[in-house]
Design a protein around this motif. Structure first.
Motif, PDB file in Angstrom:
ATOM      1  N   GLU A  23       0.858  -1.180   0.000  1.00  0.00           N
ATOM      2  CA  GLU A  23       0.000   0.000   0.000  1.00  0.00           C
ATOM      3  C   GLU A  23       0.898   1.235   0.000  1.00  0.00           C
ATOM      4  O   GLU A  23       2.117   1.154   0.190  1.00  0.00           O
ATOM      5  CB  GLU A  23      -0.926   0.007   1.212  1.00  0.00           C
ATOM      6  CG  GLU A  23      -0.229   0.128   2.561  1.00  0.00           C
ATOM      7  CD  GLU A  23      -1.208   0.208   3.725  1.00  0.00           C
ATOM      8  OE1 GLU A  23      -1.812   1.280   3.895  1.00  0.00           O
ATOM      9  OE2 GLU A  23      -1.366  -0.798   4.449  1.00  0.00           O
ATOM     10  N   TRP A  24       0.300   2.403  -0.204  1.00  0.00           N
ATOM     11  CA  TRP A  24       1.077   3.639  -0.169  1.00  0.00           C
ATOM     12  C   TRP A  24       1.625   3.863   1.244  1.00  0.00           C
ATOM     13  O   TRP A  24       0.885   3.756   2.227  1.00  0.00           O
ATOM     14  CB  TRP A  24       0.220   4.834  -0.596  1.00  0.00           C
ATOM     15  CG  TRP A  24      -0.191   4.747  -2.032  1.00  0.00           C
ATOM     16  CD1 TRP A  24      -1.381   4.324  -2.520  1.00  0.00           C
ATOM     17  CD2 TRP A  24       0.617   5.074  -3.169  1.00  0.00           C
ATOM     18  NE1 TRP A  24      -1.379   4.356  -3.895  1.00  0.00           N
ATOM     19  CE2 TRP A  24      -0.170   4.819  -4.310  1.00  0.00           C
ATOM     20  CE3 TRP A  24       1.921   5.552  -3.321  1.00  0.00           C
ATOM     21  CZ2 TRP A  24       0.309   5.029  -5.603  1.00  0.00           C
ATOM     22  CZ3 TRP A  24       2.403   5.766  -4.606  1.00  0.00           C
ATOM     23  CH2 TRP A  24       1.603   5.512  -5.729  1.00  0.00           C
ATOM     24  N   ALA A  76       0.553   2.736   8.319  1.00  0.00           N
ATOM     25  CA  ALA A  76       0.700   2.009   7.059  1.00  0.00           C
ATOM     26  C   ALA A  76       1.953   1.143   7.076  1.00  0.00           C
ATOM     27  O   ALA A  76       1.937  -0.012   6.633  1.00  0.00           O
ATOM     28  CB  ALA A  76       0.742   2.979   5.885  1.00  0.00           C
ATOM     29  N   VAL A  77       3.042   1.698   7.607  1.00  0.00           N
ATOM     30  CA  VAL A  77       4.280   0.935   7.712  1.00  0.00           C
ATOM     31  C   VAL A  77       4.065  -0.309   8.571  1.00  0.00           C
ATOM     32  O   VAL A  77       4.489  -1.415   8.208  1.00  0.00           O
ATOM     33  CB  VAL A  77       5.411   1.803   8.288  1.00  0.00           C
ATOM     34  CG1 VAL A  77       6.630   0.961   8.644  1.00  0.00           C
ATOM     35  CG2 VAL A  77       5.793   2.895   7.297  1.00  0.00           C
ATOM     36  N   GLU A  78       3.402  -0.157   9.700  1.00  0.00           N
ATOM     37  CA  GLU A  78       3.175  -1.292  10.592  1.00  0.00           C
ATOM     38  C   GLU A  78       2.304  -2.348   9.934  1.00  0.00           C
ATOM     39  O   GLU A  78       2.531  -3.559  10.096  1.00  0.00           O
ATOM     40  CB  GLU A  78       2.548  -0.814  11.903  1.00  0.00           C
ATOM     41  CG  GLU A  78       3.493  -0.018  12.777  1.00  0.00           C
ATOM     42  CD  GLU A  78       4.801  -0.753  13.043  1.00  0.00           C
ATOM     43  OE1 GLU A  78       4.756  -1.965  13.382  1.00  0.00           O
ATOM     44  OE2 GLU A  78       5.864  -0.136  12.871  1.00  0.00           O
ATOM     45  N   ARG A  79       1.294  -1.918   9.182  1.00  0.00           N
ATOM     46  CA  ARG A  79       0.437  -2.890   8.489  1.00  0.00           C
ATOM     47  C   ARG A  79       1.254  -3.702   7.485  1.00  0.00           C
ATOM     48  O   ARG A  79       1.102  -4.929   7.389  1.00  0.00           O
ATOM     49  CB  ARG A  79      -0.711  -2.171   7.770  1.00  0.00           C
ATOM     50  CG  ARG A  79      -1.808  -1.664   8.686  1.00  0.00           C
ATOM     51  CD  ARG A  79      -3.036  -1.261   7.892  1.00  0.00           C
ATOM     52  NE  ARG A  79      -2.785  -0.164   6.966  1.00  0.00           N
ATOM     53  CZ  ARG A  79      -2.935   1.121   7.273  1.00  0.00           C
ATOM     54  NH1 ARG A  79      -3.319   1.480   8.498  1.00  0.00           N
ATOM     55  NH2 ARG A  79      -2.709   2.067   6.375  1.00  0.00           N
ATOM     56  N   THR A 117      13.120   6.728   7.122  1.00  0.00           N
ATOM     57  CA  THR A 117      12.767   5.849   8.234  1.00  0.00           C
ATOM     58  C   THR A 117      11.706   4.842   7.821  1.00  0.00           C
ATOM     59  O   THR A 117      11.819   3.637   8.110  1.00  0.00           O
ATOM     60  CB  THR A 117      12.273   6.672   9.427  1.00  0.00           C
ATOM     61  OG1 THR A 117      13.343   7.508   9.898  1.00  0.00           O
ATOM     62  CG2 THR A 117      11.808   5.771  10.570  1.00  0.00           C
ATOM     63  N   TRP A 118      10.675   5.305   7.138  1.00  0.00           N
ATOM     64  CA  TRP A 118       9.598   4.413   6.719  1.00  0.00           C
ATOM     65  C   TRP A 118      10.091   3.364   5.721  1.00  0.00           C
ATOM     66  O   TRP A 118       9.806   2.173   5.865  1.00  0.00           O
ATOM     67  CB  TRP A 118       8.454   5.220   6.113  1.00  0.00           C
ATOM     68  CG  TRP A 118       7.657   5.974   7.129  1.00  0.00           C
ATOM     69  CD1 TRP A 118       7.665   5.805   8.481  1.00  0.00           C
ATOM     70  CD2 TRP A 118       6.720   7.020   6.863  1.00  0.00           C
ATOM     71  NE1 TRP A 118       6.782   6.670   9.079  1.00  0.00           N
ATOM     72  CE2 TRP A 118       6.189   7.438   8.110  1.00  0.00           C
ATOM     73  CE3 TRP A 118       6.277   7.647   5.706  1.00  0.00           C
ATOM     74  CZ2 TRP A 118       5.235   8.449   8.214  1.00  0.00           C
ATOM     75  CZ3 TRP A 118       5.328   8.657   5.800  1.00  0.00           C
ATOM     76  CH2 TRP A 118       4.817   9.048   7.050  1.00  0.00           C
ATOM     77  N   LEU A 119      10.840   3.814   4.717  1.00  0.00           N
ATOM     78  CA  LEU A 119      11.354   2.866   3.731  1.00  0.00           C
ATOM     79  C   LEU A 119      12.293   1.858   4.385  1.00  0.00           C
ATOM     80  O   LEU A 119      12.281   0.665   4.045  1.00  0.00           O
ATOM     81  CB  LEU A 119      12.070   3.602   2.601  1.00  0.00           C
ATOM     82  CG  LEU A 119      11.204   4.488   1.698  1.00  0.00           C
ATOM     83  CD1 LEU A 119      12.078   5.196   0.665  1.00  0.00           C
ATOM     84  CD2 LEU A 119      10.117   3.691   0.993  1.00  0.00           C
TER      85      LEU A 119
END
Length: 273
Positions: A62-63, A69-72, A105-107
């Motif tokens: 997902e975006w 979103a990162v955790e999902r 961080t997210w990536l």
């Protein structure tokens, strides 16, 4: 090396049809979005893939727009790995909403989880996102350990050295060692396309800019991109990975478009060289 097709134009409730259609067109593999994986039983997906004799090349995330979103995505990594796919595609956040440190961080969090599960994380550079231009692609590839590039012909075209010509081989010159997976789609730029591109880069997401930019993406051979030259450049660079055709504006006659596009890729990449 094989040729795949995405299930993008199929609804989450219609994944069996997507897999059946793509297999019937004699593709080697398929790419499926994470939302469709979530909406279908893993064992059933495996059975459908086996019945169609298709390899699952990539699951597209997902975006990546929030910590949630990162955790999902991270929570779903074991399921993605269990499906036997090679790549986890990372879709960056919308342009201008977050600073570089947040995006890094997210990536990194998703990339690390993918690597731990034996997957190859690939970032999908994409118009109107934080990873849009060649300099941004280079920045995040260097900043995130283990991250490789999902090279997309249509999303590179507006920012390449040869724009508005259809030569995108400078991407191979820049990123040949980083390209792990390739998306193929053509571009038929309309009047004002460059203005729409620049507006999206500046964070102006007016509906006209979004529609005119993304509706320019089209079937292989119906636009300006030079696929024969690209195939030659990738061969010369030693690329041995998959090519996946990603058609996203053809909701009617989906089976017809799937068949026409693999035929055109064979013509453009082999006969056209």
């Amino acid at each position: 090396m094989g040729t795949g097709y995405t299930a993008m134009m199929y609804d989450p409730t219609d994944v069996e049809t997507a897999i059946s259609d793509i297999g019937a067109c004699r593709y080697d593999g398929i790419e499926i979005g994470l939302g469709k994986v979530r909406d279908n039983d893993t064992a059933t997906l495996k059975r459908w893939l086996a019945d169609a004799d298709l390899e699952l090349y990539c699951v597209m995330s997902e975006w990546i727009e929030s910590d949630e979103a990162v955790e999902r995505i991270v929570e779903d990594v074991p399921t993605i790995a269990d499906l036997g796919t090679e790549f986890l595609g990372l879709l960056p956040p919308q342009r201008g909403r977050y600073d570089e440190a947040t995006v890094e961080t997210w990536l990194s969090r998703v990339s690390d989880a993918a690597l731990d599960a034996g997957l190859r994380p690939v970032v999908h550079h994409h118009g109107a996102t934080a990873v849009e231009r060649p300099s941004e692609i280079r920045h995040y590839l260097d900043a995130v350990d283990g991250l490789e590039l999902l090279f997309d012909t249509a999303h590179y075209y507006p920012y390449g050295d040869h724009f508005p010509e259809g030569d995108v081989t400078d991407a191979v010159e820049r990123f040949g060692d980083d390209i792990a997976y390739v998306h193929l789609k053509d571009v038929a730029p309309g009047q004002g396309f460059a203005d729409n591109r620049d507006a999206l880069t500046d964070g102006d997401f007016h509906l006209d800019n979004v529609i005119n930019y993304f509706r320019s993406f089209t079937d292989l051979g119906d636009g300006v991109l030079e696929f024969g030259a690209l195939a030659d450049a990738l061969d010369a660079a030693g690329y041995e990975g998959h090519y996946t055709i990603e058609i996203e504006n053809q909701t009617e006659k989906r089976l017809v478009h799937a068949k026409e596009n693999i035929d055109r890729w064979n013509e453009l990449s082999v006969d056209g060289r």
